[in-house]
Design a protein around this motif. Structure first.
Motif, PDB file in Angstrom:
ATOM      1  N   ALA A 439       1.071 -27.159 -25.290  1.00 40.24           N
ATOM      2  CA  ALA A 439      -0.263 -27.731 -25.465  1.00 40.24           C
ATOM      3  C   ALA A 439      -0.521 -28.891 -24.513  1.00 40.24           C
ATOM      4  O   ALA A 439      -1.686 -29.264 -24.302  1.00 40.24           O
ATOM      5  CB  ALA A 439      -0.444 -28.206 -26.906  1.00 40.24           C
ATOM      6  N   HIS A 440       0.530 -29.452 -23.918  1.00 41.11           N
ATOM      7  CA  HIS A 440       0.349 -30.669 -23.139  1.00 41.11           C
ATOM      8  C   HIS A 440       0.823 -30.583 -21.686  1.00 41.11           C
ATOM      9  O   HIS A 440       0.481 -31.473 -20.887  1.00 41.11           O
ATOM     10  CB  HIS A 440       1.078 -31.831 -23.827  1.00 41.11           C
ATOM     11  N   PHE A 441       1.591 -29.552 -21.348  1.00 45.78           N
ATOM     12  CA  PHE A 441       2.149 -29.486 -20.002  1.00 45.78           C
ATOM     13  C   PHE A 441       2.003 -28.071 -19.435  1.00 45.78           C
ATOM     14  O   PHE A 441       2.074 -27.081 -20.171  1.00 45.78           O
ATOM     15  CB  PHE A 441       3.628 -29.897 -20.005  1.00 45.78           C
ATOM     16  N   THR A 442       1.823 -27.988 -18.126  1.00 43.12           N
ATOM     17  CA  THR A 442       1.717 -26.693 -17.458  1.00 43.12           C
ATOM     18  C   THR A 442       3.107 -26.094 -17.291  1.00 43.12           C
ATOM     19  O   THR A 442       4.132 -26.776 -17.452  1.00 43.12           O
ATOM     20  CB  THR A 442       1.068 -26.857 -16.078  1.00 43.12           C
ATOM     21  N   ASP A 443       3.131 -24.818 -16.941  1.00 46.34           N
ATOM     22  CA  ASP A 443       4.428 -24.163 -16.710  1.00 46.34           C
ATOM     23  C   ASP A 443       5.169 -24.823 -15.553  1.00 46.34           C
ATOM     24  O   ASP A 443       6.400 -24.978 -15.604  1.00 46.34           O
ATOM     25  CB  ASP A 443       4.206 -22.680 -16.426  1.00 46.34           C
ATOM     26  N   SER A 461      15.707 -19.383 -10.615  1.00 51.06           N
ATOM     27  CA  SER A 461      15.009 -20.159  -9.597  1.00 51.06           C
ATOM     28  C   SER A 461      13.800 -20.819 -10.253  1.00 51.06           C
ATOM     29  O   SER A 461      13.427 -20.507 -11.392  1.00 51.06           O
ATOM     30  CB  SER A 461      14.553 -19.252  -8.470  1.00 51.06           C
ATOM     31  N   ARG A 462      13.152 -21.715  -9.519  1.00 54.73           N
ATOM     32  CA  ARG A 462      11.969 -22.384 -10.061  1.00 54.73           C
ATOM     33  C   ARG A 462      10.886 -21.353 -10.376  1.00 54.73           C
ATOM     34  O   ARG A 462      10.260 -21.424 -11.456  1.00 54.73           O
ATOM     35  CB  ARG A 462      11.445 -23.416  -9.071  1.00 54.73           C
ATOM     36  N   ASP A 463      10.657 -20.404  -9.499  1.00 53.68           N
ATOM     37  CA  ASP A 463       9.631 -19.387  -9.747  1.00 53.68           C
ATOM     38  C   ASP A 463       9.983 -18.534 -10.953  1.00 53.68           C
ATOM     39  O   ASP A 463       9.109 -18.172 -11.751  1.00 53.68           O
ATOM     40  CB  ASP A 463       9.463 -18.506  -8.515  1.00 53.68           C
ATOM     41  N   ASP A 464      11.302 -18.197 -11.079  1.00 57.32           N
ATOM     42  CA  ASP A 464      11.732 -17.403 -12.247  1.00 57.32           C
ATOM     43  C   ASP A 464      11.479 -18.158 -13.539  1.00 57.32           C
ATOM     44  O   ASP A 464      11.032 -17.593 -14.545  1.00 57.32           O
ATOM     45  CB  ASP A 464      13.212 -17.054 -12.128  1.00 57.32           C
ATOM     46  N   LEU A 465      11.776 -19.463 -13.514  1.00 56.22           N
ATOM     47  CA  LEU A 465      11.604 -20.284 -14.719  1.00 56.22           C
ATOM     48  C   LEU A 465      10.126 -20.419 -15.074  1.00 56.22           C
ATOM     49  O   LEU A 465       9.744 -20.311 -16.248  1.00 56.22           O
ATOM     50  CB  LEU A 465      12.231 -21.665 -14.492  1.00 56.22           C
ATOM     51  N   ILE A 466       9.301 -20.592 -14.051  1.00 54.82           N
ATOM     52  CA  ILE A 466       7.856 -20.654 -14.311  1.00 54.82           C
ATOM     53  C   ILE A 466       7.366 -19.336 -14.886  1.00 54.82           C
ATOM     54  O   ILE A 466       6.559 -19.297 -15.825  1.00 54.82           O
ATOM     55  CB  ILE A 466       7.103 -20.991 -13.004  1.00 54.82           C
ATOM     56  N   GLY A 467       7.897 -18.223 -14.375  1.00 55.43           N
ATOM     57  CA  GLY A 467       7.500 -16.912 -14.887  1.00 55.43           C
ATOM     58  C   GLY A 467       7.918 -16.721 -16.328  1.00 55.43           C
ATOM     59  O   GLY A 467       7.169 -16.160 -17.143  1.00 55.43           O
ATOM     60  N   ALA A 468       9.134 -17.177 -16.673  1.00 53.30           N
ATOM     61  CA  ALA A 468       9.612 -17.047 -18.054  1.00 53.30           C
ATOM     62  C   ALA A 468       8.740 -17.863 -19.005  1.00 53.30           C
ATOM     63  O   ALA A 468       8.410 -17.416 -20.116  1.00 53.30           O
ATOM     64  CB  ALA A 468      11.070 -17.498 -18.133  1.00 53.30           C
ATOM     65  N   ALA A 470       5.596 -18.706 -18.491  1.00 52.09           N
ATOM     66  CA  ALA A 470       4.279 -18.064 -18.551  1.00 52.09           C
ATOM     67  C   ALA A 470       4.304 -16.860 -19.480  1.00 52.09           C
ATOM     68  O   ALA A 470       3.341 -16.606 -20.219  1.00 52.09           O
ATOM     69  CB  ALA A 470       3.841 -17.655 -17.143  1.00 52.09           C
ATOM     70  N   ALA A 471       5.411 -16.126 -19.465  1.00 55.25           N
ATOM     71  CA  ALA A 471       5.519 -14.956 -20.343  1.00 55.25           C
ATOM     72  C   ALA A 471       5.515 -15.378 -21.810  1.00 55.25           C
ATOM     73  O   ALA A 471       4.898 -14.721 -22.660  1.00 55.25           O
ATOM     74  CB  ALA A 471       6.801 -14.183 -20.005  1.00 55.25           C
ATOM     75  N   LEU A 472       6.217 -16.465 -22.110  1.00 53.35           N
ATOM     76  CA  LEU A 472       6.225 -16.966 -23.483  1.00 53.35           C
ATOM     77  C   LEU A 472       4.825 -17.406 -23.904  1.00 53.35           C
ATOM     78  O   LEU A 472       4.366 -17.122 -25.017  1.00 53.35           O
ATOM     79  CB  LEU A 472       7.186 -18.149 -23.608  1.00 53.35           C
ATOM     80  N   ARG A 473       4.146 -18.085 -23.022  1.00 51.53           N
ATOM     81  CA  ARG A 473       2.804 -18.574 -23.333  1.00 51.53           C
ATOM     82  C   ARG A 473       1.851 -17.389 -23.589  1.00 51.53           C
ATOM     83  O   ARG A 473       1.038 -17.422 -24.525  1.00 51.53           O
ATOM     84  CB  ARG A 473       2.314 -19.435 -22.173  1.00 51.53           C
ATOM     85  N   LYS A 474       1.988 -16.347 -22.786  1.00 51.20           N
ATOM     86  CA  LYS A 474       1.150 -15.145 -22.942  1.00 51.20           C
ATOM     87  C   LYS A 474       1.461 -14.454 -24.260  1.00 51.20           C
ATOM     88  O   LYS A 474       0.559 -13.979 -24.963  1.00 51.20           O
ATOM     89  CB  LYS A 474       1.379 -14.202 -21.770  1.00 51.20           C
ATOM     90  N   ARG A 475       2.741 -14.426 -24.590  1.00 46.71           N
ATOM     91  CA  ARG A 475       3.149 -13.792 -25.849  1.00 46.71           C
ATOM     92  C   ARG A 475       2.548 -14.516 -27.043  1.00 46.71           C
ATOM     93  O   ARG A 475       2.094 -13.885 -28.005  1.00 46.71           O
ATOM     94  CB  ARG A 475       4.674 -13.803 -25.933  1.00 46.71           C
ATOM     95  N   ALA A 476       2.511 -15.848 -26.978  1.00 39.45           N
ATOM     96  CA  ALA A 476       1.924 -16.627 -28.071  1.00 39.45           C
ATOM     97  C   ALA A 476       0.437 -16.356 -28.185  1.00 39.45           C
ATOM     98  O   ALA A 476      -0.116 -16.212 -29.281  1.00 39.45           O
ATOM     99  CB  ALA A 476       2.184 -18.118 -27.845  1.00 39.45           C
ATOM    100  N   VAL A 488      12.851 -20.033 -24.293  1.00 45.87           N
ATOM    101  CA  VAL A 488      13.155 -19.800 -22.893  1.00 45.87           C
ATOM    102  C   VAL A 488      14.638 -19.999 -22.593  1.00 45.87           C
ATOM    103  O   VAL A 488      15.165 -19.451 -21.620  1.00 45.87           O
ATOM    104  CB  VAL A 488      12.279 -20.701 -21.982  1.00 45.87           C
ATOM    105  N   TRP A 489      15.323 -20.776 -23.399  1.00 53.12           N
ATOM    106  CA  TRP A 489      16.755 -21.018 -23.132  1.00 53.12           C
ATOM    107  C   TRP A 489      17.664 -20.457 -24.224  1.00 53.12           C
ATOM    108  O   TRP A 489      18.797 -20.871 -24.382  1.00 53.12           O
ATOM    109  CB  TRP A 489      17.018 -22.512 -22.930  1.00 53.12           C
ATOM    110  N   TRP A 490      17.196 -19.446 -24.913  1.00 56.77           N
ATOM    111  CA  TRP A 490      17.986 -18.909 -26.032  1.00 56.77           C
ATOM    112  C   TRP A 490      19.331 -18.344 -25.561  1.00 56.77           C
ATOM    113  O   TRP A 490      20.320 -18.370 -26.311  1.00 56.77           O
ATOM    114  CB  TRP A 490      17.184 -17.845 -26.782  1.00 56.77           C
TER     115      TRP A 490
END
Length: 552
Positions: A439-443, A461-468, A470-476, A488-490
């Motif tokens: 709710a407060h920070f971008t990917d 990588s940074r892009d991979d982490l941003i993608g992960a 973003a996927a969580l945010r989309k799922r929500a 993301v770090w399970w």
């Protein structure tokens, strides 16, 4: 006390005296020394009282010895003695004593003769300072005589009743508890009153007069005065000027009233009439009177230690950020205004928190159409992820359960209030995203923070982490429940610290706050809105006097 000590104590109360002024006040019969120890004894005047506590004070010992030897003289019953010394002269040795003794209770008359002291004129002639005072009229002389009557009675009664000016404990000076207990047991208030020629009715009248004077001169006013009267007796010594003089009068008045109540308890006087709770009767100003609880007195001054807002946040990130945000917004760290509560998850039961911290406490009195409160109201503000009990289809029911717990606490106290007032006590804010971080920070911001605090980020990588992320945010957003940044770090080799993550994200959040200062169109972070609302509510409620509307 000696003349020197009296002058010193008078100065603490705002009255500038000197030996020449003391002599003039004696001459005008406005302030006559309490007693004079004459060198020549008179056995006809000798007296003793073996029941009194053994004296340890130097001046008190001198007084008792002089009384037993018949050396005490009442200067009020004698013509003015112009040669009476009020100050040590150079030709006298260090062991010289003027024989003059004042009572602490004589300080009260200074407030009545203040205008005389203000009109004092000092001139120097023949190398000596001379003092002239305005001539007092007969009314002022009579009033001064009344203050002397009070001082005589209070001084005689002080050993018995002055020890109980603090309602909560006995204050002893220059004696032991055993000696005082023996004296108390042998004390006969009727015999003492007869010996003084001082009736219960006169004691009540004098006490009321002193309390009236105290109310007139006390600069603290009614609310601060109530709080000062609650303080221990030792704390009163820190007062100065008219505030100290007013407290002196209340102490003497309390001694006289305790004497009266002692006589009334033995059937020798009518019980004191109870003043109306809505009146400004002087008797409501007495030291032992408690028309309200301490919490109420503090609340009336905006000093209650009870928090006006309990801000319940779910996670460690919010818990760390809230005080930083408050400081950034210029709010001081004041737990009596806002107290932060870490929930540790949305499954925690807030109903008991509401019962303990939020439910109003009734003072027990119902006035007209409202209940008086023991403490200021506290608002429970909850800022949580929109899941569990606070999911879209459950959070209103959760809020109603909290309110119902407050209703039950009120019902147990025999009180009921309007739903409108009750609703002000619970405020729930659900983040617009599935968790606080989303709710407060971008990917991008979250990815950079995670890479800064975690050594491996599971080889992403940074892009991979941003993608992960973003996927969580989309799922929500697609309706899945319990989507949190922790997902993301399970499967990482070790979990990042949420506290370290919050620390890393703070500069980012601070930049967003700074941007809002520079650009009115910039979006205000939700947590900032919540913190600002919490403090604004707390500050508003701090300065208000509160009652609770009563309904049948």
């Amino acid at each position: 006390m000696s003349p020197e000590k009296f002058i010193s104590e008078a100065k603490r109360r705002g009255f500038d005296l000197n030996p020449q002024t003391m002599r003039k006040l004696y001459r005008h019969r406005l302030l006559i020394p309490f007693v004079w120890v004459q060198n020549e004894p008179d056995r006809c005047l000798a007296a003793s009282n073996s029941d009194e506590p053994h004296p340890n004070g130097t001046l008190l010992i001198e007084l008792r010895l002089a009384r037993e030897a018949g050396k005490l003289r009442d200067l009020a019953a004698m013509p003015f003695r112009p040669q009476l010394p009020f100050a040590r002269q150079a030709r006298f040795t260090r062991r010289w004593w003027d024989g003059l003794i004042y009572s602490w209770h004589q300080l009260h008359v200074l407030s009545a003769i203040a205008w005389v002291l203000d009109g004092r004129r000092e001139t120097r002639r023949d190398g000596k300072w001379r003092v002239a005072l305005p001539a007092p009229g007969p009314y002022l002389v009579d009033e001064a005589a009344g203050f002397r009557r009070i001082a005589i009675a209070a001084t005689a009664l002080d050993a018995r009743y002055g020890t109980k000016l603090d309602p909560d404990f006995v204050h002893l000076s220059n004696t032991t508890f055993e000696q005082w207990s023996a004296y108390r047991a042998s004390f006969d208030p009727l015999a003492v009153g007869d010996a003084l020629g001082y009736s219960a009715e006169q004691a009540a009248e004098d006490a009321e007069s002193l309390l009236t004077w105290a109310a007139q001169i006390d600069p603290l006013g009614r609310a601060w005065g109530r709080l000062a009267r609650r303080a221990p007796r030792k704390a009163w010594e820190q007062l100065k000027g008219p505030a100290l003089a007013a407290m002196d009068m209340r102490q003497t008045a309390e001694i006289l009233l305790l004497f009266y109540e002692d006589l009334a308890g033995r059937g020798l006087a009518e019980p004191l009439a109870e003043p109306s709770s809505m009146s400004t009767h002087p008797m409501r100003e007495r030291l032992s009177r408690r028309d309200s609880r301490l919490d109420q007195d503090l609340m009336s001054l905006g000093l209650s230690p009870h928090p006006r807002v309990v801000l319940a946040v779910e996670g460690e990130s919010e818990q760390l950020h809230v005080p930083k945000i408050a400081a950034e917004l210029g709010y001081r760290d004041a737990p009596e205004l806002v107290r932060v509560l870490h929930l540790g998850g949305t499954t925690k039961d807030l109903q008991k928190v509401a019962a303990l911290a939020v439910a109003p406490l009734i003072a027990g009195r119902k006035t007209d159409d409202h209940w008086e409160l023991l403490k200021p109201p506290t608002c429970l503000m909850v800022a949580v992820d929109p899941e569990g009990k606070f999911a879209a289809d459950k959070w209103e029911r959760t809020r109603e359960g909290i309110l119902d717990e407050i209703r039950q606490v009120l019902r147990a106290q025999g009180a009921k209030t309007t739903e409108e007032e009750l609703s002000l006590l619970v405020d729930i804010h659900r983040w617009s995203a599935s968790c606080y971080e989303f709710a407060h920070f971008t990917d991008d911001e979250l990815a950079d923070a995670l890479m800064a605090i975690h050594k491996t980020v599971n080889g992403l990588s940074r892009d991979d982490l941003i993608g992960a992320l973003a996927a969580l945010r989309k799922r929500a957003r697609s309706g899945h429940h319990n989507v949190d940044i922790k997902n993301v770090w399970w499967d990482w080799n070790y979990e990042p610290s949420k506290v370290n993550l919050a620390e890393q994200l703070w500069p980012v959040l601070k930049q967003k706050i700074d941007r809002c200062r520079e650009d009115e169109e910039a979006p205000i972070p939700e947590i900032v809105r919540v913190v600002e609302k919490a403090y604004r509510t707390a500050l508003h409620w701090r300065d208000e006097s509160f009652v609770l509307t009563a309904v049948d």
